[in-house]
Design a protein around this motif. Structure first.
Motif, PDB file in Angstrom:
ATOM      1  N   GLY A 102       0.834  -1.197   0.000  1.00 26.41           N
ATOM      2  CA  GLY A 102       0.000   0.000   0.000  1.00 26.41           C
ATOM      3  C   GLY A 102       0.864   1.241   0.000  1.00 26.41           C
ATOM      4  N   PRO A 103       0.273   2.396   0.244  1.00 22.73           N
ATOM      5  CA  PRO A 103       1.055   3.635   0.310  1.00 22.73           C
ATOM      6  C   PRO A 103       2.144   3.532   1.367  1.00 22.73           C
ATOM      7  CG  PRO A 103      -1.304   4.099   0.289  1.00 22.73           C
ATOM      8  CD  PRO A 103      -1.159   2.622   0.464  1.00 22.73           C
ATOM      9  N   SER A 104       3.317   3.987   1.028  1.00 21.40           N
ATOM     10  CA  SER A 104       4.449   3.887   1.946  1.00 21.40           C
ATOM     11  C   SER A 104       4.623   5.196   2.701  1.00 21.40           C
ATOM     12  CB  SER A 104       5.726   3.565   1.167  1.00 21.40           C
ATOM     13  OG  SER A 104       6.837   3.550   2.032  1.00 21.40           O
ATOM     14  N   ALA A 509       5.050  10.436 -11.742  1.00 20.50           N
ATOM     15  CA  ALA A 509       4.600  11.818 -11.906  1.00 20.50           C
ATOM     16  C   ALA A 509       4.314  12.462 -10.555  1.00 20.50           C
ATOM     17  CB  ALA A 509       3.349  11.856 -12.786  1.00 20.50           C
ATOM     18  N   VAL A 510       3.743  11.688  -9.636  1.00 18.45           N
ATOM     19  CA  VAL A 510       3.467  12.220  -8.294  1.00 18.45           C
ATOM     20  C   VAL A 510       4.777  12.588  -7.612  1.00 18.45           C
ATOM     21  CG1 VAL A 510       2.393  11.766  -6.075  1.00 18.45           C
ATOM     22  CG2 VAL A 510       1.377  10.818  -8.154  1.00 18.45           C
ATOM     23  N   GLU A 511       5.771  11.718  -7.750  1.00 17.49           N
ATOM     24  CA  GLU A 511       7.051  12.003  -7.099  1.00 17.49           C
ATOM     25  C   GLU A 511       7.731  13.226  -7.711  1.00 17.49           C
ATOM     26  OE1 GLU A 511      10.995   9.630  -5.516  1.00 17.49           O
ATOM     27  OE2 GLU A 511       9.469   8.591  -6.673  1.00 17.49           O
ATOM     28  N   LEU A 512       7.608  13.378  -9.027  1.00 12.26           N
ATOM     29  CA  LEU A 512       8.173  14.569  -9.669  1.00 12.26           C
ATOM     30  C   LEU A 512       7.508  15.829  -9.143  1.00 12.26           C
ATOM     31  CD1 LEU A 512       8.731  13.867 -13.486  1.00 12.26           C
ATOM     32  CD2 LEU A 512      10.420  14.497 -11.766  1.00 12.26           C
ATOM     33  N   LYS A 543      -4.081  11.073  -5.294  1.00 16.61           N
ATOM     34  CA  LYS A 543      -2.868  10.644  -5.984  1.00 16.61           C
ATOM     35  C   LYS A 543      -1.630  10.781  -5.089  1.00 16.61           C
ATOM     36  CE  LYS A 543      -4.331   9.155  -9.854  1.00 16.61           C
ATOM     37  NZ  LYS A 543      -4.046   7.766 -10.243  1.00 16.61           N
ATOM     38  N   ILE A 544      -1.590  11.852  -4.314  1.00 12.89           N
ATOM     39  CA  ILE A 544      -0.426  12.047  -3.436  1.00 12.89           C
ATOM     40  C   ILE A 544      -0.383  10.964  -2.359  1.00 12.89           C
ATOM     41  CG2 ILE A 544       0.575  13.585  -1.694  1.00 12.89           C
ATOM     42  CD1 ILE A 544      -0.394  15.945  -3.368  1.00 12.89           C
ATOM     43  N   LEU A 545      -1.517  10.727  -1.718  1.00 13.66           N
ATOM     44  CA  LEU A 545      -1.535   9.758  -0.613  1.00 13.66           C
ATOM     45  C   LEU A 545      -1.428   8.330  -1.114  1.00 13.66           C
ATOM     46  CD1 LEU A 545      -4.234  11.445   1.623  1.00 13.66           C
ATOM     47  CD2 LEU A 545      -1.807  11.203   2.133  1.00 13.66           C
ATOM     48  N   ALA A 546      -1.794   8.080  -2.352  1.00 13.92           N
ATOM     49  CA  ALA A 546      -1.602   6.738  -2.901  1.00 13.92           C
ATOM     50  C   ALA A 546      -0.125   6.416  -3.023  1.00 13.92           C
ATOM     51  CB  ALA A 546      -2.279   6.622  -4.269  1.00 13.92           C
ATOM     52  N   LEU A 547       0.708   7.443  -3.091  1.00  8.95           N
ATOM     53  CA  LEU A 547       2.154   7.227  -3.162  1.00  8.95           C
ATOM     54  C   LEU A 547       2.804   7.286  -1.789  1.00  8.95           C
ATOM     55  CD1 LEU A 547       4.771   7.073  -5.026  1.00  8.95           C
ATOM     56  CD2 LEU A 547       4.907   9.528  -4.647  1.00  8.95           C
ATOM     57  N   ASP A 548       2.426   8.278  -1.008  1.00 10.43           N
ATOM     58  CA  ASP A 548       3.148   8.524   0.246  1.00 10.43           C
ATOM     59  C   ASP A 548       2.160   8.762   1.381  1.00 10.43           C
ATOM     60  OD1 ASP A 548       4.892   9.154   2.237  1.00 10.43           O
ATOM     61  OD2 ASP A 548       6.024  10.620   1.083  1.00 10.43           O
ATOM     62  N   LYS A 549       2.087   7.773   2.255  1.00 14.11           N
ATOM     63  CA  LYS A 549       1.154   7.842   3.379  1.00 14.11           C
ATOM     64  C   LYS A 549       1.599   8.818   4.458  1.00 14.11           C
ATOM     65  CE  LYS A 549       0.299   4.722   7.236  1.00 14.11           C
ATOM     66  NZ  LYS A 549       0.480   3.355   7.706  1.00 14.11           N
ATOM     67  N   CYS A1005      -5.815   0.100  -2.387  1.00 13.99           N
ATOM     68  CA  CYS A1005      -4.993   1.304  -2.586  1.00 13.99           C
ATOM     69  C   CYS A1005      -4.348   1.292  -3.968  1.00 13.99           C
ATOM     70  CB  CYS A1005      -3.906   1.385  -1.513  1.00 13.99           C
ATOM     71  SG  CYS A1005      -4.522   1.790   0.139  1.00 13.99           S
ATOM     72  N   GLY A1006      -4.030   0.109  -4.462  1.00 11.86           N
ATOM     73  CA  GLY A1006      -3.414   0.010  -5.782  1.00 11.86           C
ATOM     74  C   GLY A1006      -4.277   0.595  -6.884  1.00 11.86           C
ATOM     75  N   HIS A1007      -5.585   0.618  -6.675  1.00 16.13           N
ATOM     76  CA  HIS A1007      -6.489   1.177  -7.686  1.00 16.13           C
ATOM     77  C   HIS A1007      -6.183   2.639  -7.949  1.00 16.13           C
ATOM     78  CE1 HIS A1007     -10.247   2.214  -9.749  1.00 16.13           C
ATOM     79  NE2 HIS A1007     -10.389   3.197  -8.880  1.00 16.13           N
ATOM     80  N   PHE A1008      -5.880   3.380  -6.889  1.00 18.50           N
ATOM     81  CA  PHE A1008      -5.672   4.816  -7.044  1.00 18.50           C
ATOM     82  C   PHE A1008      -4.261   5.147  -7.516  1.00 18.50           C
ATOM     83  CE2 PHE A1008      -9.161   4.601  -3.911  1.00 18.50           C
ATOM     84  CZ  PHE A1008     -10.113   5.284  -4.646  1.00 18.50           C
TER      85      PHE A1008
END
Length: 1409
Positions: A102-104, A509-512, A543-549, A1005-1008
């Motif tokens: 899930g989100p890390s 893209a979110v990380e960028l 999108k942000i929280l799907a990458l970084d919790k 969470c992977g869906h988002f």
């Protein structure tokens, strides 16, 4: 399913193709063939039409469905082929292979965060100007640059000029960092500089100190990097080593050296850094240097520049940039430079000319830096410290301006060249547009300022990139500009929409975007109340929280959770968007106690439950994704938080969640299970004090727990492994909290007393849920045997222990005495003085010391043990592994039955060996070892066997209270048995990791993380491939229907499968030259018969109970999958099965729920209907079960008479009909599914025993109506003792004409529209018929015999050929035929034999592909 809908719509829109069905009406005389090949004729009376006493509706239906064969042609459109596509969702992609992440909140994804936010706390300004005295090493030109801080030092007295310049520089820096403390020293001595530096460091503490040095009035730095200061009388220049300066200022610090040959200082500093790090080993100090020029360069003296051009660029960039630009633009002739000093507005007001220029300059320099610098360096210099970021932005301008004067500013860390970056052109254009308005604005105070088109144009450029860019192309250089645009209300909405599109491209893209610095901007925007921004902001945060919790902390700190709760509760938003809000809230409360508390205070529980309670089908909450995330949000909200759990129970959350367990989407059902499971309080909440324990076991809580567990047990046999996995996780929480009670009940299964749990077990049978599920105890009556799931509870170490055949432990068995249970000598005070079967409360029971739980009903514990045992044998390896984890939590383990000599104790008791009976109970290997056992923290020891003791109860008490210490089971031949029950060892911090963890949350969470705004780009390829296959199939169907097959004995391929037990079943792929075969041991092999190569070989499962029932293809026209049905009713579906070692299990479930008492096996028969997406299963049970594979759900259990035993079942995909067989009797079940807008019209035609039943529905919303009426009766096979081997529709997919074959050897042709159904009989074999195959489209029927021959007939009963021998030199006879199957669209016959050979026969030598 969106993809299926898309494809179905495409399919139905195609033009239709007519395919003739050349099947003629037969004469009244049917031909049959004897075993020896002679022909004889059975007289048959004329075939009458349906008798008048038949039900009118049935007659109308059959007459409509089919007229006479001679006159009928079937119009076949693209809709002729199955349109339903199943098992292609996210949950089917690698469910068994990996645990989804899930989100890390740590690791690589948090790189975007500045490691240490810093600010510059103190600024030291040192000016060595020595006005009116030129340094000895400088020869000035005339005219010469004279301005210092835009002040002419010769326009006033020397001292006043020095002080004015000092104050002016102070003010210029203050604009960039107003809160810092400023100190300046004018023409100082070394001691004054030392005092200044030490004072600044003392004040700044751990913050950064800026040291600005202007050396225009002193010589150049020495080659050693020393700067010059003055003595007290200003008669000498005194050198100051950079090492001294560094020792006074320490770190962190930033130096600005505005003097000639500043590169010498930078070089000396780098050498100092390298030396100190090499000698002391200390890490590199945080120091930044900016120098005006290289070591060999002098400052520009041109009068067009100020003398301190470098300082001017750093502190007054707009003024410097405009002055420099004007001299080089078309404005230089007409523009009055003095107007630049009068630009109206403030730099902080973006609606003014000066503010817009500053805004554009910031965007341009940020963009240049982000596109040129490495990301780590960009973060350090442009995002860590506001003052440092401002100085480096302005440094880029200094490089551009000073390089035009042949001077190269230098920095440490070194930056790549940026003076020719094309974004400077955009700055020049924006400057020119703004300056062109300046005279008008100054002349007319009422003139309106026209904003620059710079940002609009840059957003358009970003939009163009979004249309054509990707992860593999250069990132969009406008990203920093998009961040700047968020500051403006006029551009904000468009910028957010484009940003959302960019973030949707993937985690990269979110990380960028986060690395650019988007986070504080979108966090601040949550404070706005603008309604049109809400949806896009929710999307961006998703999108942000799907990458970084880790952003959850920032959201709670800034009160952002309230924004999403309001959005979740708004009815005007679309359900998908509200699902995103629920996702964001789930992330906020995930493992974050402060987040849980704040969301509870904001009423999130009631908001979620309110939307779950709304049941109107038109309401938005019926969107599956929304329901799913409401459940997951609730589950995370009260996970391990007793206060929230109590609030949920008080709000009747279990009752509100229960209906979701029958939702059609597996993800929703799994999420509801997750929410119910986390509502169980198992004592992980460490925040509460001890006094609360007194209230935690009240009656209301017990009732809620019982309700939750009953709901969980209702879906323990769900068709989706995703749901069953969540049930296992939830049961593990329950088992953890009720460990001692479950142990006690599990042990009581072997108590021989009449009042034991065993005898009362059936009274707890879980009733079928609303979705039709039943548990394996469904068929048990009072006093009946323990069903097979109980067998794992036995730990057997000695084969001589007598066990009765039905699975109960005999009273004389050591298992029924204390000796094998407690693992200790006779006397054991800790057990003798126990006063209950449960462990002593005074004895530490491992993990149960932290709470005092009230025991629930033993019936519920019994059901839980049964359910857990079923999960431990689940056909899905992952679910089975979780089930074994739950068993280990309870303390149950299954071990191997060892073959050892009878123990002396058993011999003295006169006990006989019962190893053959024991074998049925013991598995081939330990469940604990089979899968995942090595990862469990549990360890067991082997207790010594004590002599039998008369008190069974005492021994059982002992085994419950004993805490087993770590010890390896290392004496397999000692005749000792391991413990029946073992307690969990870990406690405290490791308790959480001991329990199996939920997967549905991470899966969801992977869906988002995937693109949500763009459709899958491979849909066109899928459609094209399907169209090609449909055309190919139609061509082959036409050839089949027009073919006149004379014989079918040309063997085109022969394959020795090397199956030890022979070939049990085979299957031909429709669009590849591939045959799939399986044996009784469920070893599956895939062979290319054109290239004669083995493509793959794998085992269907590792369980000891083997036996394959049927192979089917799922999604035949698409990426087809292999459905393998086992004799026990377990269904496993594989994809990528034609690639060696690449096969993946897509899904697995038990299609048979329960069995009849006394039945030795299920002997399951299944049929797969692609058009409807239904799988029907039956066997030695009193029901037919209908599964919807799209929903992965049992949609109906059709009850049969108690003694029914179905032996075969076959279906037609065009009309959704299937037939079932019983020994000696054809049992016919035809489903006509006619899809309407609201109702699903269903007709069931069932021939059972000696009668046929039509089921005609009333107008109803339910899938399977309950109205049943008798219509007619038939008995095609008179030999009641013989088993019906096969049944099939006659070619052409006729719903009324079928072919049936019995083990006696006769083949019957039936027309269900006629009063006398059987109109043709063929005595094909004499009591040895083993297989029947009917071609889908060609008029061919094949039958196989145990007497080593295959016969092929046409529909008139004429023999077309007999296959007896392999085409070898020695003319070897074929083996005993075990299976036959036709190619669905070609005239090909595959035959499997008991000698493990699979042969493929064709009418031609080389059949068309």
């Amino acid at each position: 399913m969106a993809l299926g809908d898309l494809m179905a719509a495409s399919r139905f829109s195609q033009s239709t193709t007519a395919v003739s069905n050349h099947l003629e009406e037969f004469t009244e005389n049917g031909t049959h063939v004897e075993e020896d090949g002679e022909s004889s004729v059975h007289s048959s009376s004329s075939i009458a039409s349906v008798s008048n006493n038949n039900n009118t509706n049935a007659r109308d239906l059959t007459e409509t469905a089919s007229s006479s064969y001679a006159e009928m042609t079937t119009t076949t459109s693209m809709a002729y082929f199955p349109q339903t596509i199943v098992l292609c969702e996210l949950r089917h992609d690698g469910f068994e292979d990996c645990i989804p992440a899930g989100p890390s909140d740590s690791g690589l994804v948090s790189k975007w965060r500045p490691r240490d936010r810093m600010k510059t706390g103190c600024v030291a300004l040192v000016l060595c100007l020595n006005i009116n005295v030129d340094p000895p090493d400088v020869i000035k030109i005339s005219p010469c640059a004279r301005m210092e801080c835009w002040i002419d030092p010769f326009s006033m007295t020397q001292q006043k000029a020095l002080e004015t310049i000092g104050r002016s520089l102070n003010q210029q820096y203050e604009r960039w960092q107003p809160k810092a403390r400023y100190k300046y020293s004018l023409d100082p001595t070394v001691d004054e500089v030392k005092k200044l530096c030490t004072t600044c460091r003392k004040y700044a503490k751990s913050e950064r100190v800026l040291f600005h040095y202007n050396g225009h009035g002193v010589p150049k730095p020495t080659p050693n990097g020393e700067i010059w200061l003055f003595n007290k009388s200003y008669t000498q220049y005194i050198p100051l080593p950079i090492s001294d300066l560094d020792s006074w200022l320490k770190t962190p610090s930033i130096y600005v050296f505005d003097c000639s040959a500043a590169g010498l200082i930078v070089s000396a500093f780098i050498q100092l850094q390298d030396y100190s790090s090499s000698t002391s080993g200390a890490p590199t100090r945080d120091c930044v240097l900016l120098g005006a020029c290289e070591a060999h360069e002098t400052l520009p003296q041109s009068a067009e520049f100020p003398a301190d051009v470098f300082t001017s660029c750093l502190t007054t960039p707009i003024k410097m940039a405009l002055r420099w630009f004007c001299t080089r633009s078309l404005l230089h002739e007409s523009f009055d430079y003095s107007l630049i000093d009068r630009i109206p507005g403030r730099q902080t007001d973006r609606k003014t000319l000066l503010g817009e220029l500053n805004w554009i300059f910031t965007a341009v320099t940020d963009t240049i830096a982000w596109n040129v610098l490495p990301h780590d360096l960009f973060q350090r210099l442009f995002r860590q410290d506001l003052l440092v970021a401002s100085l480096f932005r302005n440094f880029l301008l200094a490089e551009r301006i000073m390089r035009s004067a042949n001077c190269s500013p230098i920095s440490y860390p070194m930056l790549p060249p940026t003076h020719q970056h094309h974004m400077w052109d955009a700055w020049d254009m924006a400057s020119e547009i703004c300056l062109s308005q300046l005279p008008t604005l100054l002349e007319d105070p009422n003139a309106e300022f026209q904003p620059s088109p710079f940002f609009t144009e840059q957003l358009t450029a970003f939009e163009v990139w979004l249309d054509h860019g990707s992860e593999h192309k250069k990132p969009p250089e406008q990203l920093p500009i998009v961040l700047q645009v968020l500051l403006s209300q006029c551009h904000r909405f468009r910028a957010l929409v484009l940003l959302g599109r960019f973030l949707d491209m993937g985690p990269w893209a979110v990380e960028l975007a986060l690395s650019v610095g988007i986070f504080p901007y979108v966090l601040k925007l949550l404070q706005t109340t603008t309604p049109e921004l809400r949806q896009i902001l929710v999307f961006i945060w998703t999108k942000i929280l799907a990458l970084d919790k880790s952003c959850q902390v920032d959201l709670v700190k800034d009160g952002g959770h309230a924004y999403f709760i309001r959005f979740l509760d708004s009815v005007e938003a679309y359900p998908e968007q509200r699902a995103m809000a629920a996702f964001v809230l789930a992330i906020i409360v995930d493992g974050h106690r402060r987040g849980q508390e704040t969301c509870i205070e904001a009423g999130l529980i009631h908001v979620c439950l309110k939307h779950l309670q709304c049941s109107s089908p038109n309401e938005a909450q019926t969107e599956p994704l929304f329901l799913q995330w409401i459940c997951l949000c609730l589950g995370k909200l009260w996970e391990d938080f007793s206060e929230a759990q109590q609030l949920g129970l008080q709000a009747d959350a279990p009752d509100i969640l229960a209906p979701l367990l029958s939702e059609p989407q597996p993800e929703v059902r799994a999420a509801a299970v997750f929410a119910l499971g986390t509502a169980l309080d198992i004592g992980f909440d460490t925040s509460r004090d001890g006094n609360e324990d007194e209230d935690c076991d009240d009656d209301e809580k017990v009732r809620a727990e019982v309700s939750i567990i009953k709901n969980l047990l209702s879906v323990v046999s769900d068709g989706s492994p995703l749901v069953r996995a969540e049930v296992a996780v939830a049961l593990s929480r329950f088992a953890f909290g009720h460990n001692k009670h479950l142990k006690s009940v599990a042990a009581s299964y072997w108590k021989p007393q009449s009042g034991s749990v065993l005898t009362s077990l059936p009274s707890f049978a879980v009733k079928g849920s609303s979705s039709g599920y039943t548990t394996p105890t469904h068929y048990m009556s009072h006093g009946s045997i323990v069903p097979s799931p109980i067998a794992p509870l036995l730990r057997v170490g000695n084969d001589s222990q007598p066990l009765v055949r039905d699975g109960r432990v005999s009273t004389s068995s050591p298992l029924a005495t204390s000796g094998i249970m407690h693992g200790s000598p006779l006397s054991d005070d800790s057990s003798l003085h126990s006063d209950s079967g449960a462990p002593n409360d005074s004895v530490s029971n491992g993990v149960l010391h932290h709470s005092r739980r009230k025991a629930l009903d033993n019936a519920l514990y019994s059901q839980c043990v049964l359910a857990t045992c079923n999960l431990a044998k689940d056909p899905s390896p992952r679910v089975a592994s979780l089930g074994r984890r739950v068993l280990s939590v309870i303390g149950i383990e299954q071990v191997v039955a060892k073959s050892v000599k009878p123990a002396g104790t058993s011999a003295r008791l006169g006990e006989s060996a019962a190893s053959s009976r024991l074998a049925g109970l013991a598995r081939s290997s330990s469940w604990f070892e089979l899968n995942g056992g090595a990862h469990l923290p549990l360890t067991f020891r082997t207790p010594p066997v004590s002599p039998p003791r008369p008190s069974y109860l005492t021994g059982m008490r002992r085994v419950c209270s004993l805490e087993f210490r770590p010890h390896l089971i290392n004496s397999p031949d000692s005749g000792l048995a391991g413990p029946l029950l073992a307690s969990a060892g870990p406690s405290g911090a490791s308790e959480r990791s001991f329990l199996p963890q939920s997967m549905i949350y991470n899966w969801s969470c992977g869906h988002f993380s995937k693109p949500l705004l763009t459709a899958m780009d491979d849909s066109e390829d899928i459609i094209a491939r399907r169209e090609e296959r449909e055309k190919l199939a139609l061509d082959h169907i036409v050839k089949c229907q027009h073919s006149s097959v004379s014989k079918l004995h040309n063997q085109i391929a022969s394959w020795d499968t090397k199956f030890e037990t022979g070939t049990k079943t085979a299957l031909l792929q429709p669009f590849l030259p591939v045959v799939i075969a399986s044996d009784e041991n469920e070893r599956i092999r895939v062979w290319n018969y054109e290239e004669a190569t083995l493509l793959n070989s794998f085992s269907n499962h590792d369980y000891p109970d083997k036996g394959v029932s049927k192979l089917c293809l799922v999604n035949e026209f698409d990426e087809n999958m292999l459905l393998v049905a086992s004799n026990d009713g377990n269904i496993r579906i594989w994809k990528d099965y034609t690639s060696k070692g690449q096969q993946k299990l897509v899904t697995a479930f038990a299609s048979i729920q329960g069995r009849r008492p006394g039945a030795h096996g299920v002997n399951a028969v299944v049929d797969w209907q692609q058009q409807s997406g239904y799988l029907f299963s039956s066997g030695a049970i009193s029901s037919i079960m209908a599964w919807d594979l799209d929903k992965e759900q049992l949609v109906k259990t059709i009850s049969l008479p108690q003694d029914s035993s179905i032996s075969a079942l076959v279906g037609v995909n065009s009309q959704n009909q299937f037939f079932i067989l019983r020994p000696g009797v054809v049992e016919l079940l035809i489903l006509f599914l006619k899809f309407m807008e609201v109702n699903l019209l269903l007709v069931l035609l069932m021939v059972m025993s000696d009668y046929m039943i039509f089921v005609l529905p009333r107008s109803t919303h339910s899938l399977f109506p309950e109205l049943v009426r008798l219509v007619t009766e038939t008995r095609p096979h008179t030999q009641r003792v013989e088993r019906v081997v096969g049944i099939g529709f006659q070619p052409g997919l006729e719903p009324a004409k079928i072919v049936s074959a019995s083990q006696a050897g006769n083949i019957q042709f039936l027309d269900m529209r006629r009063a006398k159904n059987t109109y043709l009989t063929i005595d094909a074999h004499r009591g040895s018929l083993t297989a029947l195959a009917v071609h889908r489209h060609a008029p061919l029927i094949a039958s196989g015999s145990a007497k080593q021959l295959i016969k092929v007939f046409n529909l008139e009963g004429d023999p077309l050929g007999t296959i007896r021998y392999y085409p070898t030199f020695m003319a070897q006879k074929i083996g005993s035929v075990s299976c036959l199957t036709f190619h669905p669209y070609q005239v090909l016959l595959a035959a499997g034999a008991a000698d493990a050979c699979v042969s493929i026969y064709a009418d031609e030598i080389s059949p068309p592909r």
